[in-house]
Write a protein that holds these residues in place. Structure first.
Motif, short mmCIF file in Angstrom:
data_model
loop_
_atom_site.label_atom_id
_atom_site.label_comp_id
_atom_site.label_asym_id
_atom_site.label_seq_id
_atom_site.Cartn_x
_atom_site.Cartn_y
_atom_site.Cartn_z
N ILE A 43 0.87 -1.18 0.00
CA ILE A 43 0.00 0.00 0.00
C ILE A 43 0.91 1.23 0.00
O ILE A 43 1.33 1.72 1.05
CB ILE A 43 -0.95 0.01 1.22
N HIS A 44 1.20 1.75 -1.19
CA HIS A 44 2.14 2.86 -1.32
C HIS A 44 1.68 4.10 -0.58
O HIS A 44 2.49 4.86 -0.05
CB HIS A 44 2.38 3.17 -2.80
N GLU A 45 0.38 4.32 -0.52
CA GLU A 45 -0.17 5.50 0.14
C GLU A 45 0.10 5.51 1.63
O GLU A 45 0.07 6.54 2.28
CB GLU A 45 -1.69 5.60 -0.06
N GLY A 46 0.35 4.33 2.21
CA GLY A 46 0.57 4.20 3.64
C GLY A 46 2.03 4.26 4.05
O GLY A 46 2.36 4.00 5.21
N ALA A 115 7.24 0.08 3.93
CA ALA A 115 8.41 0.41 3.12
C ALA A 115 8.12 0.39 1.63
O ALA A 115 9.01 0.17 0.82
CB ALA A 115 9.54 -0.56 3.45
N ALA A 116 6.87 0.62 1.25
CA ALA A 116 6.49 0.62 -0.17
C ALA A 116 7.00 1.89 -0.82
O ALA A 116 6.34 2.91 -0.83
CB ALA A 116 4.97 0.51 -0.30
N PHE A 117 8.23 1.84 -1.34
CA PHE A 117 8.80 3.06 -1.91
C PHE A 117 8.48 3.18 -3.39
O PHE A 117 8.19 2.21 -4.06
CB PHE A 117 10.30 3.17 -1.62
N GLU A 118 8.54 4.40 -3.86
CA GLU A 118 8.29 4.71 -5.27
C GLU A 118 9.29 5.73 -5.75
O GLU A 118 9.80 6.52 -4.96
CB GLU A 118 6.89 5.32 -5.44
N GLY A 119 9.54 5.73 -7.02
CA GLY A 119 10.40 6.73 -7.61
C GLY A 119 11.53 6.10 -8.39
O GLY A 119 11.56 4.89 -8.64
N SER A 120 12.48 6.94 -8.76
CA SER A 120 13.64 6.49 -9.51
C SER A 120 14.89 6.97 -8.80
O SER A 120 14.83 7.67 -7.79
CB SER A 120 13.59 7.06 -10.93
N GLN A 121 16.03 6.62 -9.36
CA GLN A 121 17.30 7.04 -8.78
C GLN A 121 17.39 8.57 -8.75
O GLN A 121 17.99 9.15 -7.85
CB GLN A 121 18.45 6.46 -9.59
N ASP A 122 16.78 9.22 -9.73
CA ASP A 122 16.85 10.67 -9.81
C ASP A 122 15.80 11.39 -8.98
O ASP A 122 16.00 12.53 -8.57
CB ASP A 122 16.71 11.11 -11.27
N PHE A 123 14.67 10.75 -8.76
CA PHE A 123 13.60 11.42 -8.03
C PHE A 123 12.83 10.40 -7.19
O PHE A 123 11.98 9.68 -7.69
CB PHE A 123 12.64 12.12 -9.00
#
Length: 139
Positions: A43-46, A115-123
């Motif tokens: 659950i990325h929102e959490g 720990a549901a992380f999102e994004g890329s190496q740059d952002f």
């Protein structure tokens, strides 16, 4: 460590619905040796971390409202706190080792980390977690 969250622990979706598992919450609450830490995602929102204190007596059908001491929890980080800081550049962190003011108490406290992380190496939208946790010595 599980794929998804326990019920009522950092499991809100953007729709406002809870998406955690009641059976998982019950298993953690009623465990003979409650974990010092429970890490999950999905659950990325959490995204975030929360340190909770368990009540002494756990109900047969435990819930967040009756079995967690909600007056003595520590919200370590959430999506709203990292968004206030702008673009996170590294890991989110939490330290719970001896010598710190927030050493975890075995059996009565649990550090929950979504720990549901999102994004890329740059952002990084939601950074990964780095946790220092002192574990009991093996016997």
């Amino acid at each position: 460590m599980t794929h998804g969250p326990p019920k009522d622990i950092m499991d809100y979706k953007y729709s406002g619905q809870r998406a955690g598992c009641q059976h998982l919450f019950k298993a953690i609450a009623q465990a003979h040796h409650r974990p010092l830490m429970h890490c999950f995602g999905h659950i990325h929102e959490g995204w975030g971390a929360k340190l909770i204190r368990w009540r002494e007596k756990i109900n047969l059908e435990p819930s967040h409202f009756t079995d967690i001491d909600n007056e003595h929890f520590v919200l370590i980080s959430t999506l709203s706190t990292i968004k206030e800081k702008g673009n996170p550049t590294g890991c989110a962190s939490a330290s719970h080792c001896s010598g710190n003011t927030s050493t975890l108490k075995q059996g009565s406290e649990t550090l929950f980390i979504n720990a549901a992380f999102e994004g890329s190496q740059d952002f990084l939208i939601q950074p990964p977690w780095l946790v220092d946790l002192e574990l009991p010595a093996a016997v």
